[in-house]
Design a protein around this motif. Sequence first.
Motif, PDB file in Angstrom:
ATOM      1  N   ILE A 244       0.839  -1.203   0.000  1.00 13.78           N
ATOM      2  CA  ILE A 244       0.000   0.000   0.000  1.00 13.78           C
ATOM      3  C   ILE A 244       0.871   1.249   0.000  1.00 13.78           C
ATOM      4  CG2 ILE A 244      -1.699   1.307   1.344  1.00 13.78           C
ATOM      5  CD1 ILE A 244      -2.817  -1.435   2.262  1.00 13.78           C
ATOM      6  N   SER A 245       1.999   1.202   0.699  1.00 14.48           N
ATOM      7  CA  SER A 245       2.919   2.337   0.705  1.00 14.48           C
ATOM      8  C   SER A 245       3.434   2.630  -0.699  1.00 14.48           C
ATOM      9  CB  SER A 245       4.094   2.058   1.643  1.00 14.48           C
ATOM     10  OG  SER A 245       3.667   1.903   2.967  1.00 14.48           O
TER      11      SER A 245
ATOM     12  N   ILE B 203       2.670  15.026   7.321  1.00 14.10           N
ATOM     13  CA  ILE B 203       2.704  13.821   8.155  1.00 14.10           C
ATOM     14  C   ILE B 203       2.445  12.584   7.306  1.00 14.10           C
ATOM     15  CG2 ILE B 203       1.479  12.548   9.972  1.00 14.10           C
ATOM     16  CD1 ILE B 203       1.004  15.229  11.369  1.00 14.10           C
ATOM     17  N   VAL B 204       1.422  12.672   6.479  1.00 13.66           N
ATOM     18  CA  VAL B 204       1.046  11.518   5.656  1.00 13.66           C
ATOM     19  C   VAL B 204       2.134  11.192   4.640  1.00 13.66           C
ATOM     20  CG1 VAL B 204      -0.600  10.628   3.978  1.00 13.66           C
ATOM     21  CG2 VAL B 204      -1.421  11.925   5.943  1.00 13.66           C
ATOM     22  N   ILE B 205       2.538  12.203   3.860  1.00 12.47           N
ATOM     23  CA  ILE B 205       3.463  11.949   2.753  1.00 12.47           C
ATOM     24  C   ILE B 205       4.858  11.594   3.262  1.00 12.47           C
ATOM     25  CG2 ILE B 205       4.610  12.985   0.752  1.00 12.47           C
ATOM     26  CD1 ILE B 205       2.049  14.499   0.187  1.00 12.47           C
ATOM     27  N   TYR B 206       5.384  12.386   4.195  1.00 12.38           N
ATOM     28  CA  TYR B 206       6.733  12.099   4.688  1.00 12.38           C
ATOM     29  C   TYR B 206       6.768  10.785   5.458  1.00 12.38           C
ATOM     30  CZ  TYR B 206      11.010  12.223   7.396  1.00 12.38           C
ATOM     31  OH  TYR B 206      12.202  11.874   7.971  1.00 12.38           O
ATOM     32  N   GLY B 207       5.761  10.572   6.291  1.00 13.03           N
ATOM     33  CA  GLY B 207       5.753   9.360   7.108  1.00 13.03           C
ATOM     34  C   GLY B 207       5.753   8.103   6.274  1.00 13.03           C
TER      35      GLY B 207
ATOM     36  N   SER C  17       9.090   8.031   3.753  1.00 10.79           N
ATOM     37  CA  SER C  17      10.352   7.765   4.441  1.00 10.79           C
ATOM     38  C   SER C  17      10.393   6.396   5.093  1.00 10.79           C
ATOM     39  CB  SER C  17      10.590   8.834   5.517  1.00 10.79           C
ATOM     40  OG  SER C  17       9.636   8.703   6.557  1.00 10.79           O
ATOM     41  N   GLY C  18       9.234   5.781   5.258  1.00  9.84           N
ATOM     42  CA  GLY C  18       9.181   4.503   5.945  1.00  9.84           C
ATOM     43  C   GLY C  18       8.996   4.634   7.439  1.00  9.84           C
ATOM     44  N   ALA C  19       8.831   5.874   7.926  1.00 10.00           N
ATOM     45  CA  ALA C  19       8.642   6.074   9.362  1.00 10.00           C
ATOM     46  C   ALA C  19       7.328   5.467   9.842  1.00 10.00           C
ATOM     47  CB  ALA C  19       8.673   7.577   9.691  1.00 10.00           C
ATOM     48  N   PHE C  20       6.294   5.531   8.985  1.00 11.28           N
ATOM     49  CA  PHE C  20       4.987   4.972   9.327  1.00 11.28           C
ATOM     50  C   PHE C  20       4.537   4.010   8.236  1.00 11.28           C
ATOM     51  CE2 PHE C  20       4.231   9.565  10.777  1.00 11.28           C
ATOM     52  CZ  PHE C  20       4.768   9.333  12.032  1.00 11.28           C
ATOM     53  N   SER C  21       3.781   3.030   8.618  1.00 12.20           N
ATOM     54  CA  SER C  21       2.990   2.291   7.640  1.00 12.20           C
ATOM     55  C   SER C  21       1.775   3.162   7.316  1.00 12.20           C
ATOM     56  CB  SER C  21       2.533   0.956   8.225  1.00 12.20           C
ATOM     57  OG  SER C  21       1.564   1.170   9.241  1.00 12.20           O
ATOM     58  N   PRO C  22       1.042   2.879   6.238  1.00  6.54           N
ATOM     59  CA  PRO C  22      -0.164   3.671   5.958  1.00  6.54           C
ATOM     60  C   PRO C  22      -1.147   3.685   7.125  1.00  6.54           C
ATOM     61  CG  PRO C  22       0.417   2.373   4.041  1.00  6.54           C
ATOM     62  CD  PRO C  22       1.344   1.937   5.146  1.00  6.54           C
ATOM     63  N   THR C  23      -1.292   2.555   7.812  1.00  5.07           N
ATOM     64  CA  THR C  23      -2.215   2.497   8.945  1.00  5.07           C
ATOM     65  C   THR C  23      -1.727   3.387  10.081  1.00  5.07           C
ATOM     66  OG1 THR C  23      -2.825   0.243   8.355  1.00  5.07           O
ATOM     67  CG2 THR C  23      -3.343   0.950  10.583  1.00  5.07           C
ATOM     68  N   GLU C  24      -0.424   3.337  10.367  1.00  5.09           N
ATOM     69  CA  GLU C  24       0.129   4.190  11.426  1.00  5.09           C
ATOM     70  C   GLU C  24       0.029   5.661  11.054  1.00  5.09           C
ATOM     71  OE1 GLU C  24       3.442   0.890  12.918  1.00  5.09           O
ATOM     72  OE2 GLU C  24       3.943   2.394  11.396  1.00  5.09           O
ATOM     73  N   ALA C  25       0.294   5.976   9.785  1.00  2.00           N
ATOM     74  CA  ALA C  25       0.175   7.364   9.324  1.00  2.00           C
ATOM     75  C   ALA C  25      -1.250   7.862   9.492  1.00  2.00           C
ATOM     76  CB  ALA C  25       0.595   7.469   7.860  1.00  2.00           C
ATOM     77  N   ALA C  26      -2.234   6.998   9.199  1.00  2.00           N
ATOM     78  CA  ALA C  26      -3.637   7.377   9.359  1.00  2.00           C
ATOM     79  C   ALA C  26      -3.940   7.666  10.829  1.00  2.00           C
ATOM     80  CB  ALA C  26      -4.539   6.259   8.841  1.00  2.00           C
TER      81      ALA C  26
ATOM     82  N   LEU D  90       9.212   7.433  -8.474  1.00  2.00           N
ATOM     83  CA  LEU D  90       9.394   7.759  -7.055  1.00  2.00           C
ATOM     84  C   LEU D  90       9.429   6.519  -6.178  1.00  2.00           C
ATOM     85  CD1 LEU D  90       7.101  10.908  -6.558  1.00  2.00           C
ATOM     86  CD2 LEU D  90       9.589  10.822  -6.824  1.00  2.00           C
ATOM     87  N   VAL D  91       8.817   5.435  -6.638  1.00  2.00           N
ATOM     88  CA  VAL D  91       8.732   4.221  -5.816  1.00  2.00           C
ATOM     89  C   VAL D  91      10.119   3.686  -5.497  1.00  2.00           C
ATOM     90  CG1 VAL D  91       7.877   1.847  -5.723  1.00  2.00           C
ATOM     91  CG2 VAL D  91       6.454   3.649  -6.720  1.00  2.00           C
ATOM     92  N   GLN D  92      11.066   3.820  -6.438  1.00  2.00           N
ATOM     93  CA  GLN D  92      12.405   3.262  -6.231  1.00  2.00           C
ATOM     94  C   GLN D  92      13.157   3.989  -5.117  1.00  2.00           C
ATOM     95  OE1 GLN D  92      15.175   4.088  -9.538  1.00  2.00           O
ATOM     96  NE2 GLN D  92      13.677   5.595 -10.286  1.00  2.00           N
ATOM     97  N   PHE D  93      12.725   5.207  -4.794  1.00  2.00           N
ATOM     98  CA  PHE D  93      13.397   5.967  -3.742  1.00  2.00           C
ATOM     99  C   PHE D  93      12.694   5.826  -2.390  1.00  2.00           C
ATOM    100  CE2 PHE D  93      14.289   8.366  -7.677  1.00  2.00           C
ATOM    101  CZ  PHE D  93      15.656   8.167  -7.703  1.00  2.00           C
ATOM    102  N   SER D  94      11.523   5.188  -2.389  1.00  2.00           N
ATOM    103  CA  SER D  94      10.774   5.023  -1.149  1.00  2.00           C
ATOM    104  C   SER D  94      11.518   4.085  -0.222  1.00  2.00           C
ATOM    105  CB  SER D  94       9.378   4.475  -1.447  1.00  2.00           C
ATOM    106  OG  SER D  94       8.719   4.129  -0.246  1.00  2.00           O
ATOM    107  N   ALA D  95      11.544   4.452   1.051  1.00  2.00           N
ATOM    108  CA  ALA D  95      12.230   3.625   2.051  1.00  2.00           C
ATOM    109  C   ALA D  95      11.535   2.308   2.258  1.00  2.00           C
ATOM    110  CB  ALA D  95      12.320   4.370   3.375  1.00  2.00           C
TER     111      ALA D  95
END
Length: 429
Positions: A170-171, A228-232, A235-244, A422-427
């Motif tokens: 999902i990320s 919060i949503v986009i950076y989280g 960057s891999g800091a949050f999963s989509p559920t955690e970001a929500a 952009l996906v290739q740069f996603s953490a």
Amino acid sequence: MEDGTLIALISLGVTLLFIIGVPIFLVIGFWVVGCSLVIDFTLANIGVTLFEGLNFFGLLALPLFIMTGDLINAAGIAKRMSDFAYSILGWVRGGLGMATIGACGMFAAISGSNAGTTATIGSIMQPEMAKNNYDERFAAATAAAGGTVGIIIPPSIIFIVYGFLLDLSISDLFVGGMLPGLLMVIAMQLACYIVCKKNGWGNLIKFEPKRIFQTGLKAYLGLIAIGIVIYGIYSGAFSPTEAAGVTVGFCLIAGVLITRQIKLRELPNILLRSGQITGMLAPLIAISVVMQQLLSLLGAGEVVRGWMSAIGDPTFVLIACMMLVLLAGTVLESLPNTIILAPILAPIAYSVGVDPIHFAVIFLVGDAIGFITPPYGLNLYVASGITGIPYFTIVKYVMPYLFALMVAWMIIAFWPPLSTYLVQFSAVG
């Protein structure tokens, strides 16, 4: 009577039920039960699969992002974002219309809902456009068209469902939707500018950096929520559920303590409204899993793949998939369209070399265009409901936006890096 004949009759019967307005959950449910009985597939499987179909951590993001949209509206954050967009674009012919589309993009970057985007931004901006020398019918069409980006710009409720159905990250889907969503916004803003320039619509305001700065300061809460949503997620800091979850917490605190437009006594009603929408979507997702099982047993995927293989050329196969999505989008809402077609078409697209993330974006942009495509066009109904302007009147004025989105869709489909770069740069990619 043969099984194939019985299934055809059942399918015809539930289609008639859908046409007369029976809820899609019941329509699919009747089909599932009827076909299960025909092929002697145990009905106990339905109960088990309905539970297991929702027993997925990633789906927790669904009610949370729905709640986020309700909170930013109640907190007055959506109005501040609209004012900021207008201060940037109001000096251009059609600037308020372009700002409406821009505000839809910003709202979509927090809420993930097309109908919510149309209803919220449309109720704010359509009356303002009418007051500022825009045709009110065009203003309603602008709100309807702007709402299409609600399911493309991340976070996206339908991306969550697609990722769940096709077992994709999902990320990665969220990251893949960023640039295509931006392209859709720009395409619609260009269409708005051309139409308004031709008709002389819209009062202009002076370009004032001070006003932009002031409205930008007031809109900072919305910009933080987007960040919060986009950076989280990126960057891999949050999963989509955690970001929500983090975004819901931030918007709640902002609405209660900063803007102070959310009163504690109003929270139960806000939560109830979010729960009602979730209560409509979740059962549909669950029954879709059972439907997929039956379609697989009946060989639906193989039949469609057989048709597609006869086409041969990968480009024409992709175009055929897109046309099926668009055709289904004229009569189905995005969720059942995704539930029915995505598991069938995605493997076909993969077989001719289309990247899974790229095809997901292609599929869902086609879904989004269906929101303003008659005879269904959910956003057109929403815009009609909030403005009181007849549905078919709005259809006429939405055509320039529909053309702009079709051009953007072709670019997205045949320029894969727009969805995959952009996906290739996603953490978390």
